[in-house]
Scaffold this active site. Structure first.
Site, mmCIF file in Angstrom:
data_model
loop_
_atom_site.group_PDB
_atom_site.id
_atom_site.type_symbol
_atom_site.label_atom_id
_atom_site.label_comp_id
_atom_site.label_asym_id
_atom_site.label_seq_id
_atom_site.Cartn_x
_atom_site.Cartn_y
_atom_site.Cartn_z
ATOM 1 N N ARG A 44 -34.467 111.461 42.006
ATOM 2 C CA ARG A 44 -33.632 111.818 43.143
ATOM 3 C C ARG A 44 -34.402 112.800 44.012
ATOM 4 N NH1 ARG A 44 -33.553 116.563 42.017
ATOM 5 N NH2 ARG A 44 -32.762 117.067 44.078
ATOM 6 N N GLY A 45 -33.827 113.123 45.175
ATOM 7 C CA GLY A 45 -34.509 113.969 46.145
ATOM 8 C C GLY A 45 -35.170 113.098 47.188
ATOM 9 N N ALA A 46 -34.968 113.421 48.455
ATOM 10 C CA ALA A 46 -35.407 112.534 49.539
ATOM 11 C C ALA A 46 -36.887 112.149 49.454
ATOM 12 C CB ALA A 46 -35.082 113.172 50.887
ATOM 13 N N ARG A 82 -29.454 103.486 47.445
ATOM 14 C CA ARG A 82 -28.616 104.632 47.829
ATOM 15 C C ARG A 82 -28.678 104.721 49.345
ATOM 16 N NH1 ARG A 82 -29.577 110.149 44.925
ATOM 17 N NH2 ARG A 82 -27.524 110.520 45.848
ATOM 18 N N GLN A 185 -27.195 119.938 39.807
ATOM 19 C CA GLN A 185 -28.639 119.928 40.045
ATOM 20 C C GLN A 185 -29.203 121.326 40.187
ATOM 21 O OE1 GLN A 185 -26.464 117.791 41.530
ATOM 22 N NE2 GLN A 185 -27.495 115.975 42.318
ATOM 23 N N ASP A 226 -31.554 115.477 53.042
ATOM 24 C CA ASP A 226 -31.775 114.068 52.752
ATOM 25 C C ASP A 226 -31.972 113.255 54.017
ATOM 26 O OD1 ASP A 226 -31.115 113.361 49.653
ATOM 27 O OD2 ASP A 226 -30.074 115.159 50.316
ATOM 28 N N ASN A 236 -27.143 116.769 53.767
ATOM 29 C CA ASN A 236 -27.649 117.321 52.508
ATOM 30 C C ASN A 236 -26.527 117.335 51.487
ATOM 31 O OD1 ASN A 236 -29.968 118.494 51.135
ATOM 32 N ND2 ASN A 236 -28.821 120.393 51.088
ATOM 33 N N LYS A 237 -26.851 117.744 50.290
ATOM 34 C CA LYS A 237 -25.900 117.747 49.183
ATOM 35 C C LYS A 237 -24.591 118.428 49.581
ATOM 36 C CE LYS A 237 -26.364 116.441 45.722
ATOM 37 N NZ LYS A 237 -25.949 115.168 45.105
#
Length: 320
Positions: A44-46, A82, A185, A226, A236-237
């Site tokens: 995960r993570g852009a 995603r 996270q 992201d 973002n999250k």
């Protein structure tokens, strides 16, 4: 240690779902395995997702070399694994453009994306550290949200990479890591990375951030993205928007650190971005839940955006 890499014909990733209890490396041999890893947040993570998309197409090019219909289907599955982060589809499409040249050319393009993200992390760390000292003064305590270290970006990281560089320069008092629900996270991954680096940190429950800012315990907020839209809106999250509002109220800088590969000038504003919903099961087993994975922070709450090439001071009216 690289979050994701191509090793002996397969994609190797650090399984982020089992950290910090276990450091497990997964070898992914098929497109289906890679997509499952993306959707489960094992990777995960852009920036890391951009590399995953690129390596996924490299896998597909080898597996379906003689079946163009299956190959096209596999590429489209990777692109849409995603929906919110722009890097995944962008990495897949960039490598897919090399498909007519054969599997080796596709893999070379994927490895180039990996190397670019590694270089971008180093550049962001230096630029971001200089900006934090300028805006927040010497040795601030910074609040960060979600995970933006090497786990999200192959090595070093985005926002967390900046904090690591500040620590190396002895210009960081400490870090408050927001736990980042629903998958923690921050509490699991950011704390693990900060601990490995020897950075002093505390984990804060998600809802505490704005209050800690109001109480003067935070010198600035620094986090990743992201997707960054053409107008500067930051995707973002979930929880990022609340931290931005808290920072504005407290009068402290709100800094976004993300590579140029996350800047999406084709999307005018955050309202046009599909926000992934993770479903109720991640939150509760006894009722329906609202579980958006991301939120939209309006550009006018952002002090600055740091990329690997530039610093954009949105608080001064600068444009992307």
């Amino acid at each position: 240690m690289r979050t994701i890499d191509w090793v002996d014909g397969a994609v190797e990733i650090i399984d982020q779902t089992v950290l910090p209890a276990e450091e497990r490396v997964l070898r992914l041999h098929t497109v289906g395995e890679l997509i499952a890893a993306i959707q489960s947040l094992a990777v995960r993570g852009a920036p890391a997702l951009g590399v995953a998309g690129a390596f996924g197409v490299a896998l597909a090019a080898r597996i379906h070399a003689d079946d163009p219909v299956a190959l096209d289907r596999a590429v489209r599955r990777i692109e849409s694994a995603r929906p919110t982060a722009v890097n995944l589809a962008r990495g897949a499409r960039r490598t897919a453009a090399r498909l007519p040249l054969g599997p080796d050319a596709v893999l070379a393009a994927a490895c180039a994306i990996r190397d670019e993200e590694i270089a971008a992390s180093t550049s962001m760390a230096y630029r971001g550290a200089d900006l934090v000292v300028e805006l927040c003064g010497p040795r601030p305590t910074m609040l960060t949200h979600c995970n933006t270290g090497g786990l999200c970006a192959v090595t070093v990281g985005t926002a967390l990479g900046v904090l690591g560089e500040l620590h190396r320069r002895e210009q960081l008092a400490g870090v408050i890591a927001s736990e980042t629900r629903p998958l923690l996270q921050g509490a699991r991954l950011t704390s693990w990375e900060l601990g490995r680096w020897g950075v002093p940190y505390r984990v804060a429950v998600d809802s505490a951030g704005p209050f800690l800012m109001a109480r003067g315990e935070v010198g600035g907020v620094i986090l990743g993205a992201d997707r960054i839209c053409a107008n500067g809106d930051v995707i973002n999250k979930i929880g990022t928007y609340a931290h931005a509002l808290g920072a504005r109220r407290a009068g402290i800088p709100f800094i976004v650190v993300a590579p140029e590969s996350t800047v999406d000038t084709d999307t005018p504003a955050g309202v046009h971005v599909e926000i992934e919903d993770r479903g109720s099961a991640e939150v509760t087993g006894w009722s329906e839940a609202v579980n958006p994975a991301f939120d939209v922070t309006p550009y006018d709450l952002v002090t600055a955006i740091v990329t690997d090439r530039r610093v954009i001071r949105l608080d001064r009216g600068e444009k992307l």
